[in-house]
Design a protein around this motif. Structure first.
Motif: not given
Length: 189
Positions: A71, A73, A75, A81, A83, A116
């Motif tokens: 995974s 994330r 920014t 953000t 994810s 997300r």
């Protein structure tokens, strides 16, 4: 004398190559960085894959792919953000943050997997998420998008509101907090 001329041509060719490479690289615009990386995450830019680690830059038009059990994330410069879960593929299509309010834009495409998205400092209408079957206009802050193996899109809103329209020009659905919708891939009922 002939030997000298050959060296000069080689030098000229090398210089032209360096200038062209620099020009190509100037097109590569950093739009954020990887803030979390779990296991295998790669970026693909201009057909060149590279492993991505924490604090590595991510670029406009780059595709980000996560492996199994992996995974990431990301920014962005505006504090958005994004994810991604295992086996996901996301492309960073458009990013304009430095411009005036009306020209700001962040567009990402997810072709498979789960993501997300939490919007940042730009006006909410500056954000758009595209999937194989839907275009999601953001009217709020946090939502999850999943594209399954059959290319069906599922959207779950955590906070705020999103507008989901299918790419075939069919319907448009507005989803608020704790609401979900799904969209069939193009050509499927």
């Amino acid at each position: 004398n002939m030997h000298f001329k050959h060296d000069f041509l080689t030098l000229g060719t090398a210089l032209a190559f360096v200038l062209l490479t620099a020009a190509a690289r100037a097109e590569v615009q950093q739009i954020g960085e990887a803030s979390v990386v779990v296991r295998s995450v790669k970026g693909i830019l201009q057909a060149e894959p590279r492993p991505i680690s924490v604090a590595d830059p991510v670029f406009w038009q780059e595709s980000i792919e996560t492996g199994a059990d992996s995974s990431a994330r990301l920014t962005f410069l505006d504090n958005t953000t994004l994810s991604t879960g295992p086996g996901s593929q996301v492309k960073l299509d458009e990013f304009v943050y430095a411009g005036a309010a009306g020209t700001q834009k962040l567009v990402v495409s997810i072709s498979k997997g789960v993501m997300r998205f939490v919007s940042g400092k730009m006006d909410s209408d500056a954000y758009e998420v595209r999937t194989p079957g839907a275009i999601i206009g953001v009217r709020g802050t946090a939502f999850v998008v999943r594209v399954d193996d059959n290319r069906r899109t599922e959207v779950l809103v955590e906070r705020g509101r999103v507008r989901v329209r299918d790419v075939d020009g069919g319907g448009e659905v507005s989803c608020g907090e704790n609401q979900a919708t799904s969209v069939a891939p193009p050509g499927k009922p």
